[in-house]
Design a protein around this motif. Structure first.
Motif, PDB file in Angstrom:
ATOM      1  N   ARG A  47      29.694  11.768  13.656  1.00 16.04           N
ATOM      2  CA  ARG A  47      30.898  11.825  14.490  1.00 16.04           C
ATOM      3  C   ARG A  47      32.028  12.582  13.808  1.00 16.04           C
ATOM      4  O   ARG A  47      32.849  13.188  14.469  1.00 16.04           O
ATOM      5  CB  ARG A  47      31.363  10.411  14.806  1.00 16.04           C
ATOM      6  N   GLY A  48      32.063  12.578  12.502  1.00 17.88           N
ATOM      7  CA  GLY A  48      33.182  13.160  11.790  1.00 17.88           C
ATOM      8  C   GLY A  48      33.071  14.663  11.569  1.00 17.88           C
ATOM      9  O   GLY A  48      34.044  15.294  11.194  1.00 17.88           O
ATOM     10  N   ARG A  49      31.940  15.265  11.785  1.00 20.92           N
ATOM     11  CA  ARG A  49      31.792  16.690  11.497  1.00 20.92           C
ATOM     12  C   ARG A  49      31.700  17.491  12.786  1.00 20.92           C
ATOM     13  O   ARG A  49      31.266  17.006  13.824  1.00 20.92           O
ATOM     14  CB  ARG A  49      30.562  16.930  10.638  1.00 20.92           C
TER      15      ARG A  49
END
Length: 172
Positions: A47-49
């Motif tokens: 989700r963070g990239r």
């Protein structure tokens, strides 16, 4: 096929989740966690990239590869054509279409000459399959030649116009 990488966007490595001084591992796999560190949640890193993207330009297609591939695919198409015509002809025979045509012609025209008329003598399985094999062989030659010609034409137009640009991206 030959392609050329025009521009590649690579996301920067983040230091979160990695101890100081540990370099990131090259390649498509994320770095292994440090010994003794708690494993991260599987969805947290995804989700963070942001997905990586690569812009490619197709500037040349090898005509020899196109010819080999189109030859094999056209042979497969020819086999499918012959088998499907044979199956349709057998289904028509099993359904009684030929007997129905024979009886319709005998009733409609009448006479002694028509009593021995059989439609299978004119459009029988062997004649239809022979004609289908001839058409399939001609199609193999024409499809192979047309695909190779298209590859040459694409190479000439790509030399003038720059080719087709494609952007590839990772799935989330």
């Amino acid at each position: 096929m030959t392609e050329r990488v025009e521009d590649t966007v690579v996301r920067p490595a983040t230091a979160a989740g990695r101890p100081a001084g540990v370099p990131s591992a090259p390649g498509p796999f994320p770095p292994a966690p440090a010994p003794g560190a708690a494993p991260a949640a599987p969805g947290a890193a995804a989700r963070g990239r942001t997905p990586r993207r690569a812009r490619l330009r197709l500037t040349r297609i090898d005509p020899w590869s196109v010819m080999k591939t189109s030859f094999l695919l056209s042979i497969a198409f020819a086999v499918v054509t012959v088998v499907s015509v044979a199956m349709v002809w057998q289904v028509l025979g099993a359904a009684g279409v030929w007997d129905s045509i024979n009886s319709t012609i005998q009733e409609g025209i009448g006479g002694e000459d028509v009593a021995s008329f059989r439609i299978e003598d004119y459009v029988g399985t062997s004649r239809v399959l022979g004609f289908t094999m001839l058409v399939a062989a001609i199609d193999v030659v024409l499809i192979t030649a047309a695909a190779t010609l298209v590859a040459f034409l694409y190479n000439m137009s790509a030399a003038l116009l720059g080719g087709v640009e494609i952007t590839l991206a990772e799935d989330n």
